[in-house]
Design an enzyme around this catalytic site. Structure first.
Site, PDB file in Angstrom:
ATOM      1  N   HIS A  65      -0.311   3.513   0.491  1.00  0.00           N
ATOM      2  CA  HIS A  65       0.955   3.116  -0.112  1.00  0.00           C
ATOM      3  C   HIS A  65       0.964   1.628  -0.431  1.00  0.00           C
ATOM      4  O   HIS A  65       0.167   0.864   0.121  1.00  0.00           O
ATOM      5  CB  HIS A  65       2.106   3.458   0.838  1.00  0.00           C
ATOM      6  CG  HIS A  65       2.072   4.865   1.332  1.00  0.00           C
ATOM      7  ND1 HIS A  65       1.504   5.209   2.552  1.00  0.00           N
ATOM      8  CD2 HIS A  65       2.492   6.020   0.765  1.00  0.00           C
ATOM      9  CE1 HIS A  65       1.599   6.524   2.718  1.00  0.00           C
ATOM     10  NE2 HIS A  65       2.183   7.027   1.650  1.00  0.00           N
ATOM     11  N   ASP A 113      -0.982   0.068   3.402  1.00  0.00           N
ATOM     12  CA  ASP A 113      -1.732   0.752   4.466  1.00  0.00           C
ATOM     13  C   ASP A 113      -2.938   1.534   3.967  1.00  0.00           C
ATOM     14  O   ASP A 113      -3.456   2.380   4.674  1.00  0.00           O
ATOM     15  CB  ASP A 113      -0.792   1.687   5.245  1.00  0.00           C
ATOM     16  CG  ASP A 113      -0.187   2.764   4.352  1.00  0.00           C
ATOM     17  OD1 ASP A 113      -0.530   2.830   3.158  1.00  0.00           O
ATOM     18  OD2 ASP A 113       0.661   3.543   4.851  1.00  0.00           O
ATOM     19  N   SER A 159       5.811  10.740  -0.169  1.00  0.00           N
ATOM     20  CA  SER A 159       5.937   9.516   0.624  1.00  0.00           C
ATOM     21  C   SER A 159       6.272   8.286  -0.207  1.00  0.00           C
ATOM     22  O   SER A 159       6.700   7.273   0.347  1.00  0.00           O
ATOM     23  CB  SER A 159       4.646   9.254   1.404  1.00  0.00           C
ATOM     24  OG  SER A 159       3.546   9.121   0.518  1.00  0.00           O
TER      25      SER A 159
END
Length: 371
Positions: A343, A340, A35
């Site tokens: 990240h 968040d 991610s």
């Protein structure tokens, strides 16, 4: 103060614009990972474990709409592309049956939730049910090999293209540790898998060199002990568990342990492939200044508390994660390091990328452009 930090980054961009061979030498990027680098593959794969990244507030800062990136805007790979004036990388799963010329500037194979080890490893450990995706690093490599014949049809064509390409191998491996940590695995238990994870990463790099890659950038792990999700899940009443920055010392030591093993493995890989430029990207060192002195870089709301979340000391609530009911995004993501809970924000990624470009790219990639 943030303006002063951008000066090295702008100088690097100026070097790229004034050194005539710089932009020509690196014309494409091929990215693999999780991610931290995914620009849309997770969503396009049809996985539903984290669907909120298809909607705002994800993507709000730069794109003004969600793109499948796990941040409010651009990622490190985007800033690297910008530095070399390369278009943002399309996610592999968006390519369909397009012509090879449409992705001559590179492709992103990274998938959010991906692991360096194959899913079978986690199923054997009774962790398979919590995997976000089965598109591990080996699957991404298969995608690359499948696509290669569409990108270049002859060995000479491939050699010419890959000579001017950057292969970004990661960040990958973080999820191999996140999954067991988040279900109660101890640092000692998870540490046993580090050699396996590092081996998977270096095998991937080796395969890419065998396929023609010449310049590879292999990132290490971020200081996970400074991450809001770790600070929340492993919150401790013992002050001795924290460093002066408020980060968990044990988990940062674990990240360093992984990085040390990775660096040693890459040294061996350089001996095996002396013609290749295999660069270790020190994400840990590039990020730590932001956690030591966030206000010095303009992050006036600090580095440990998430911009988007559902409350709690670090604004991370697993039952109300960013984008879910009960969560709320801050008004100014640029004043936060953490986006968040897991990240970083675009602002933080931009500064990390600037450091990497200055330290790794200027010494290894830009200098080679002059030869």
């Amino acid at each position: 103060m943030r303006f002063s930090f951008f000066i090295p980054f702008l100088l690097i961009l100026c070097r790229c614009s004034t050194v005539s061979s710089c932009d020509k030498r690196y014309e494409s990027i091929f990215s693999f990972g999780d991610s931290l680098a995914d620009t849309g593959n997770f969503l396009l794969s049809g996985a539903l474990a984290f669907p909120v990244i298809r909607e705002l507030p994800y993507g709000e800062t730069f794109f003004s709409h969600a793109t499948g990136r796990c941040s409010d805007g651009r990622l490190i790979v985007d800033f690297i592309a910008e530095a070399f004036r390369i278009p943002y990388l399309p996610p592999y799963l968006s390519l369909g049956k397009g012509k090879g010329k449409s992705f001559r500037h590179g492709v992103n194979f990274a998938v959010a939730g991906a692991t360096a080890l194959d899913p079978e490893f986690f199923f054997d450990q009774k962790l398979g049910r919590i995997l976000w995706t089965n598109n591990s690093l080996s699957v991404q490599l298969c995608w690359f090999k499948k696509l290669k014949s569409s990108i270049c049809s002859t060995k000479k064509d491939c050699d010419d293209l890959f000579m001017k390409s950057i292969f970004l191998v990661g960040e990958i491996g973080g999820n191999d540790y996140n999954y067991p940590f988040f279900v109660g695995g101890s640092i000692k238990q998870v540490q046993a898998s580090v050699p396996l994870v590092v081996e998977a990463i270096t095998k991937a790099a080796s395969m890419l060199v065998e396929e023609g890659a010449v310049t590879l950038m292999v990132p290490g792990n971020f200081p996970i002990g400074c991450s809001a999700v770790y600070l929340t899940i492993f919150r401790s009443p013992n002050r001795a568990d924290y460093d002066d920055n408020g980060c968990l010392k044990g988990f940062n030591a674990f990240a360093k342990y992984h990085n040390t093993h990775l660096k040693l493995a890459l040294e061996k890989l350089r001996l095996k492939y002396p013609h290749a430029k295999i660069i270790y990207a020190d994400y840990y060192s590039a990020a730590m200044p932001l956690f030591r002195a966030p206000r010095s870089f303009g992050f006036y709301n600090g580095a440990l508390r998430a911009c988007c979340g559902g409350g709690g000391p670090y604004n991370f609530n697993n039952s109300a994660r960013c984008g879910h009911i009960g969560s709320k995004a801050c008004n100014d993501p640029s004043s936060y390091v953490n986006w968040d809970g897991i990240h970083l924000t675009e602002g933080a990624y931009k500064l990390v990328a600037a450091r990497l470009i200055n330290d790794s790219f200027s010494s290894s990639l830009l200098d080679s452009s002059l030869s």
